[in-house]
Design a protein around this motif. Structure first.
Motif, short mmCIF file in Angstrom:
data_model
loop_
_atom_site.label_atom_id
_atom_site.label_comp_id
_atom_site.label_asym_id
_atom_site.label_seq_id
_atom_site.Cartn_x
_atom_site.Cartn_y
_atom_site.Cartn_z
N VAL A 166 0.84 -1.21 0.00
CA VAL A 166 0.00 0.00 0.00
C VAL A 166 0.87 1.25 0.00
CG1 VAL A 166 -1.61 1.38 1.37
CG2 VAL A 166 -2.03 -1.06 1.04
N LEU A 167 1.88 1.27 0.86
CA LEU A 167 2.74 2.45 0.94
C LEU A 167 3.49 2.68 -0.37
CD1 LEU A 167 3.99 4.80 2.42
CD2 LEU A 167 5.58 3.20 3.52
N ALA A 168 3.99 1.61 -0.99
CA ALA A 168 4.71 1.77 -2.26
C ALA A 168 3.80 2.34 -3.34
CB ALA A 168 5.28 0.41 -2.69
N LYS A 169 2.57 1.86 -3.42
CA LYS A 169 1.63 2.37 -4.42
C LYS A 169 1.25 3.82 -4.11
CE LYS A 169 -0.36 -2.06 -5.87
NZ LYS A 169 -1.59 -2.89 -5.97
N LEU A 170 1.05 4.12 -2.83
CA LEU A 170 0.71 5.48 -2.43
C LEU A 170 1.84 6.45 -2.82
CD1 LEU A 170 -1.20 7.41 -0.86
CD2 LEU A 170 0.08 6.79 1.20
N LEU A 171 3.08 6.04 -2.61
CA LEU A 171 4.21 6.87 -2.98
C LEU A 171 4.31 7.05 -4.48
CD1 LEU A 171 6.84 5.47 -0.45
CD2 LEU A 171 5.93 7.79 -0.47
N MET A 172 3.98 6.01 -5.25
CA MET A 172 4.01 6.12 -6.70
C MET A 172 2.94 7.07 -7.21
SD MET A 172 5.92 5.00 -9.13
CE MET A 172 5.80 6.36 -10.27
N LEU A 173 1.74 6.99 -6.62
CA LEU A 173 0.67 7.91 -7.00
C LEU A 173 1.04 9.34 -6.63
CD1 LEU A 173 -2.43 5.80 -5.88
CD2 LEU A 173 -1.67 6.21 -8.23
N THR A 174 1.76 9.50 -5.54
CA THR A 174 2.23 10.82 -5.12
C THR A 174 3.31 11.34 -6.06
OG1 THR A 174 1.74 10.25 -2.82
CG2 THR A 174 3.17 12.14 -3.19
N SER A 175 4.18 10.45 -6.52
CA SER A 175 5.23 10.84 -7.47
C SER A 175 4.61 11.34 -8.77
CB SER A 175 6.15 9.64 -7.74
OG SER A 175 7.17 9.98 -8.65
N LEU A 176 3.54 10.68 -9.23
CA LEU A 176 2.84 11.14 -10.44
C LEU A 176 2.25 12.54 -10.22
CD1 LEU A 176 0.94 7.91 -11.55
CD2 LEU A 176 2.81 9.04 -12.76
N LEU A 177 1.69 12.74 -9.05
CA LEU A 177 1.12 14.04 -8.72
C LEU A 177 2.21 15.11 -8.70
CD1 LEU A 177 -1.68 15.20 -7.78
CD2 LEU A 177 -0.89 14.86 -5.44
N ASP A 178 3.33 14.80 -8.09
CA ASP A 178 4.45 15.73 -7.99
C ASP A 178 4.95 16.12 -9.38
OD1 ASP A 178 6.51 17.24 -6.89
OD2 ASP A 178 7.82 15.53 -6.60
N ASP A 179 5.13 15.14 -10.25
CA ASP A 179 5.63 15.43 -11.60
C ASP A 179 4.63 16.26 -12.40
OD1 ASP A 179 7.94 14.07 -11.09
OD2 ASP A 179 7.37 12.24 -12.14
N THR A 180 3.35 16.02 -12.18
CA THR A 180 2.32 16.80 -12.87
C THR A 180 2.41 18.27 -12.49
OG1 THR A 180 0.82 14.91 -13.00
CG2 THR A 180 -0.17 17.10 -13.19
N PHE A 181 2.55 18.54 -11.20
CA PHE A 181 2.64 19.92 -10.72
C PHE A 181 3.96 20.57 -11.13
CE2 PHE A 181 -1.03 18.73 -8.47
CZ PHE A 181 -1.60 19.83 -7.88
N ASP A 182 5.05 19.81 -11.09
CA ASP A 182 6.38 20.38 -11.33
C ASP A 182 6.72 20.53 -12.80
OD1 ASP A 182 6.96 20.68 -8.69
OD2 ASP A 182 8.38 19.03 -8.54
N GLU A 183 6.28 19.57 -13.62
CA GLU A 183 6.83 19.46 -14.97
C GLU A 183 5.86 19.82 -16.10
OE1 GLU A 183 9.94 18.85 -15.43
OE2 GLU A 183 10.39 18.37 -13.35
#
Length: 541
Positions: free
Chosen positions: A284-301
């Protein structure tokens, strides 16, 4: 096929020296033998050496398993928390030794297991002026033990500050003259001291070095190798499942600008809790972090500021009908986020369903912090150091990691513990600080991208009109400050010590990835060999 650097995850060969059943049976047999060693210890030092060995080999968790797991294995009578019992006994037993190594070892282990012991223990090794005896300065074993012990200092412990500086300086002076394996142990410690390193990383090295240790025990060594390979097999299977999950998700949402960081996110999760029984939390934590990484890249890039605002509002409302308000490229991402959170909910038992509100809340919270950073970035605004740190510690993910790992734990993760984690817990905040400041130190060295928000280093330079060297030193000192807080939390929350350590493991993973201002997350080639040892290469029996 997915890679960490050049490590193939899907095609990594599964280590098959033994069948799963035979390996499990042999591990349990050896665990029984090692458990018997606690009763055979005749002195405090024998107990301390046994516990220290198990800790270095990453096996102390074998003797603290949940009772329901032990009952399932049919060997619950063998495990009655022998380490905790031994440490309680050691704490309550008078201890007199003229060996700095022995005093430092006892000091370190007691503090690591949440028992307070005073720094006055080291006074017997000092001259009247407060300096350490001269013969200590050239004894690498004493110095290394003192160095590790002193790294468990809390705030306002000046004697330990001095001991740490003394031991570090002397180790740096004499390390070129040391022989293996002590030379390698000192080299590792000077990069990341044992109390700040992830347990699995230390175990990989120590398993190979243990045969040369003066406390060597063949049964313990065999158990360490078998147990490592058994867990590596578990982690390989999980990584392959995670890679397939990510392949399906990424091909569906088609966010081509997003980084492929599935292995990195699994590594963070695995660093927090690598034991077999924590599979639910780990995934669960690994998937949550991956979904967060996608969110981060969307906002940043990629996203415009208005698109960032719309996405934040949609995630705050958590209503699938809001998908019509989103730009086309974000619609599938939004729906897949909600779908994955539904999947998380299905993993919970009926009496655990209340947890989903917490995990959703921290995901929404980190989205809001990304939006604020985007607002600053698009305006070219450099905030005050205080404002930058307050926001960026949140976006660094300490709270997200804490709730993510608690989400999948058993009954020990009560509502009270969730509230402790989410309401400005010092453990969670300090882990966020370690994460943020280590990341910022690496970012400043590498140079940030055009749309990145100003780092804490830049904000400190601007606000105080100082050079980069001064700002870097300040931020580096804040990492040490956060570790002192984390050390204090071991004593203040000994009743939930395992959870304090699991959350703190996130900070330890940052030390592994970001020490010496490197960025092992962005430039994964820097940790390729280390990660192959964790996930690909079994230890030869």
């Amino acid at each position: 096929m997915f890679f960490w650097g050049k490590i193939s995850v899907l095609n990594a060969p599964l280590n098959v020296q033994f069948s799963d059943q035979k390996l499990t049976e042999r591990v349990h047999q050896l665990k029984e033998e090692v458990t018997g060693m606690f009763g055979a210890c005749k002195s405090v030092m024998e107990k301390l050496n046994l516990i220290d060995t198990l800790q270095h080999l990453g096996m102390d968790h074998l003797f603290e398993e949940p009772i329901d797991t032990l009952i399932h294995l049919g060997i619950d009578h063998l495990f009655e928390e022998p380490i905790d019992t031994a440490m309680s006994s050691i704490h309550n037993t008078e201890f007199n030794s003229s060996s700095l190594h022995e005093v430092a070892l006892r000091f370190r282990l007691l503090r690591q297991y949440g028992f307070w012991v005073s720094a006055d223990e080291f006074n017997k090794f000092k001259n009247e002026d407060g300096s350490f005896f001269s013969d200590i300065a050239n004894d690498p074993k004493d110095l290394l033990s003192l160095y590790h012990a002193a790294n468990l200092l809390t705030h306002n412990e000046q004697p330990l500050e001095e001991a740490l500086l003394f031991a570090k300086h002397r180790l740096e002076v004499i390390r070129c003259n040391l022989k293996s394996p002590l030379a390698e142990q000192v080299e590792r410690a000077l990069k990341v001291p044992h109390p700040r390193n992830i347990k699995r990383e230390e175990a990989i090295h120590y398993i190979l070095e243990y045969a040369q240790d003066e406390t060597y025990n063949a049964t313990i060594h065999k158990l360490a190798k078998l147990e490592f390979n058994h867990l590596q097999r578990v982690h390989q299977k999980e990584l392959k499942a995670m890679s397939l999950w990510w392949k399906d998700l990424s091909e569906d949402v088609k966010l081509d600008y997003a980084r492929d960081r599935v292995v990195e996110c699994y590594f963070w999760s695995y660093s927090c809790l690598y034991e077999e029984e924590y599979a639910r939390s780990r995934i669960v934590l690994a998937k949550l972090l991956m979904l967060t990484s996608l969110l981060d890249d969307t906002f940043d890039e990629y996203a415009t500021l208005e698109e960032c605002r719309v996405l934040t509002k949609a995630l705050e409302r958590w209503d699938e009908s809001d998908v019509s308000l989103l730009p086309e490229y974000l619609k599938k991402f939004f729906l897949r986020v909600i779908e994955n959170f539904r999947d998380f909910d299905e993993l919970l038992e009926p009496h655990e369903k209340w947890r989903n509100a917490y995990i959703r809340s921290v995901y929404q919270g980190i989205c809001k912090s990304y939006l604020q950073e985007a607002e600053w970035s698009h305006r070219g605004y450099i905030p005050s150091f205080h404002d930058q740190v307050n926001l960026s510690v949140m976006s660094a993910g300490g709270e997200l990691v804490a709730i993510g790992l608690l989400f999948g734990l058993g009954d020990i993760a009560t509502k009270e513990v969730f509230e402790w984690a989410i309401q400005n817990s010092l453990t969670v905040t300090a882990c966020g600080e370690v994460s943020r400041f280590m990341d910022d130190l690496a970012d400043f060295k590498r140079g940030r991208n055009k749309m990145d928000v100003a780092t804490s280093v830049e904000c400190y330079m601007k606000e105080n009109n100082v050079t980069s060297e001064v700002a870097l030193a300040k931020v580096d000192s804040l990492v040490d400050h956060a570790w002192k807080t984390l050390n204090q939390e071991l004593f203040d929350h000994r009743d939930i010590l395992s959870m304090v350590n699991q959350i703190t493991n996130f900070g330890r993973s940052m030390m592994f990835l970001y020490h010496d201002k490197r960025d092992g997350y962005t430039n994964s080639e820097q940790v390729k060999d280390a990660l192959e040892s964790h996930y690909v290469k079994p230890i030869l029996i």
